[in-house]
Design a protein around this motif. Structure first.
Motif, PDB file in Angstrom:
ATOM      1  N   THR A 198       0.911  -1.227   0.131  1.00  0.00           N
ATOM      2  CA  THR A 198       0.042   0.049  -0.017  1.00  0.00           C
ATOM      3  C   THR A 198       0.690   1.165   0.113  1.00  0.00           C
ATOM      4  OG1 THR A 198      -1.720   1.263   0.992  1.00  0.00           O
ATOM      5  CG2 THR A 198      -0.139  -0.118   2.604  1.00  0.00           C
ATOM      6  N   ASP A 199       0.402   2.206  -0.443  1.00  0.00           N
ATOM      7  CA  ASP A 199       1.023   3.610  -0.448  1.00  0.00           C
ATOM      8  C   ASP A 199       0.402   4.425   1.077  1.00  0.00           C
ATOM      9  OD1 ASP A 199      -1.428   4.388  -1.215  1.00  0.00           O
ATOM     10  OD2 ASP A 199      -0.718   5.175  -3.165  1.00  0.00           O
ATOM     11  N   SER A 200      -0.166   3.646   1.766  1.00  0.00           N
ATOM     12  CA  SER A 200      -0.678   4.375   3.155  1.00  0.00           C
ATOM     13  C   SER A 200      -0.111   3.744   4.364  1.00  0.00           C
ATOM     14  CB  SER A 200      -2.064   4.374   2.954  1.00  0.00           C
ATOM     15  OG  SER A 200      -2.532   4.800   4.327  1.00  0.00           O
ATOM     16  N   SER A 201       0.594   4.427   5.330  1.00  0.00           N
ATOM     17  CA  SER A 201       1.208   3.850   6.463  1.00  0.00           C
ATOM     18  C   SER A 201       0.006   3.423   7.215  1.00  0.00           C
ATOM     19  CB  SER A 201       1.892   4.872   6.878  1.00  0.00           C
ATOM     20  OG  SER A 201       1.182   6.186   7.492  1.00  0.00           O
ATOM     21  N   CYS A 202      -1.327   3.881   7.206  1.00  0.00           N
ATOM     22  CA  CYS A 202      -2.377   3.423   8.365  1.00  0.00           C
ATOM     23  C   CYS A 202      -2.665   2.171   7.645  1.00  0.00           C
ATOM     24  CB  CYS A 202      -3.328   4.489   8.303  1.00  0.00           C
ATOM     25  SG  CYS A 202      -4.168   4.894   6.875  1.00  0.00           S
ATOM     26  N   LYS A 203      -2.695   1.800   6.447  1.00  0.00           N
ATOM     27  CA  LYS A 203      -3.058   0.719   5.900  1.00  0.00           C
ATOM     28  C   LYS A 203      -2.157  -0.551   6.308  1.00  0.00           C
ATOM     29  CE  LYS A 203      -5.609  -2.511   3.824  1.00  0.00           C
ATOM     30  NZ  LYS A 203      -6.887  -2.837   4.366  1.00  0.00           N
ATOM     31  N   ALA A 204      -0.849  -0.053   6.119  1.00  0.00           N
ATOM     32  CA  ALA A 204       0.281  -0.959   6.498  1.00  0.00           C
ATOM     33  C   ALA A 204       0.222  -1.501   7.798  1.00  0.00           C
ATOM     34  CB  ALA A 204       1.608  -0.373   6.119  1.00  0.00           C
ATOM     35  N   ASP A 205      -0.238  -0.323   8.590  1.00  0.00           N
ATOM     36  CA  ASP A 205      -0.404  -0.706  10.071  1.00  0.00           C
ATOM     37  C   ASP A 205      -1.338  -1.800  10.426  1.00  0.00           C
ATOM     38  OD1 ASP A 205       0.035  -0.142  12.850  1.00  0.00           O
ATOM     39  OD2 ASP A 205      -2.153   0.559  12.983  1.00  0.00           O
ATOM     40  N   GLN A 206      -2.457  -1.732   9.522  1.00  0.00           N
ATOM     41  CA  GLN A 206      -3.508  -2.878   9.784  1.00  0.00           C
ATOM     42  C   GLN A 206      -2.873  -4.323   9.407  1.00  0.00           C
ATOM     43  OE1 GLN A 206      -6.563  -1.605   7.271  1.00  0.00           O
ATOM     44  NE2 GLN A 206      -7.070   0.121   8.406  1.00  0.00           N
ATOM     45  N   TYR A 207      -1.863  -4.354   8.616  1.00  0.00           N
ATOM     46  CA  TYR A 207      -1.405  -5.756   8.345  1.00  0.00           C
ATOM     47  C   TYR A 207      -0.348  -6.202   9.491  1.00  0.00           C
ATOM     48  CZ  TYR A 207      -3.112  -5.626   3.540  1.00  0.00           C
ATOM     49  OH  TYR A 207      -3.900  -5.596   2.366  1.00  0.00           O
ATOM     50  N   THR A 208      -0.109  -5.226  10.196  1.00  0.00           N
ATOM     51  CA  THR A 208       0.874  -5.751  11.322  1.00  0.00           C
ATOM     52  C   THR A 208       0.140  -6.604  12.360  1.00  0.00           C
ATOM     53  OG1 THR A 208       0.536  -3.799  12.651  1.00  0.00           O
ATOM     54  CG2 THR A 208       2.113  -3.489  11.326  1.00  0.00           C
TER      55      THR A 208
END
Length: 103
Positions: free
Chosen positions: A9-19
């Motif tokens: 993703t190009d969005s850090s908040c979306k990447a955080d959802q994958y953690t």
């Protein structure tokens, strides 16, 4: 949502959802260079078959674009973030690890 693959993703908040919630308070996100090549635009979340057969149409990756409507079990919801899916690990170069804590 879109089948097997490597998701970005190009969005850090979306990447955080994958953690994952772990035993420590520290989280990590990989910052990667991803070669997308010719992109197939996914039109709804049940495009798993299209995503997995993209190679027949000479696509190198798939994109779920922010703002389009996706359907899940008769529920309609907007795609909130851009998501990019590749199916070959050779298209990905992990460049940095971003470590952070959530508040």
């Amino acid at each position: 949502l879109y089948g097997k693959g490597l998701y970005f993703t190009d969005s850090s908040c979306k990447a955080d959802q994958y953690t994952c919630d772990g035993v420590s308070e520290e989280y990590a996100i990989l910052i990667c260079r991803v070669v997308l090549g010719r992109i197939h635009l996914l039109e709804e979340s049940n495009d798993e078959v299209k995503a997995q057969t993209f190679a027949r149409d000479r696509f190198n990756s798939c994109k779920a674009e922010k703002g389009f409507t996706q359907t899940r079990a008769s529920r309609v919801s907007p795609q909130l973030h851009n998501e990019f899916i590749v199916f070959r690990d050779s298209q990905v170069y992990p460049e940095f690890i971003l470590r952070y804590r959530q508040k």
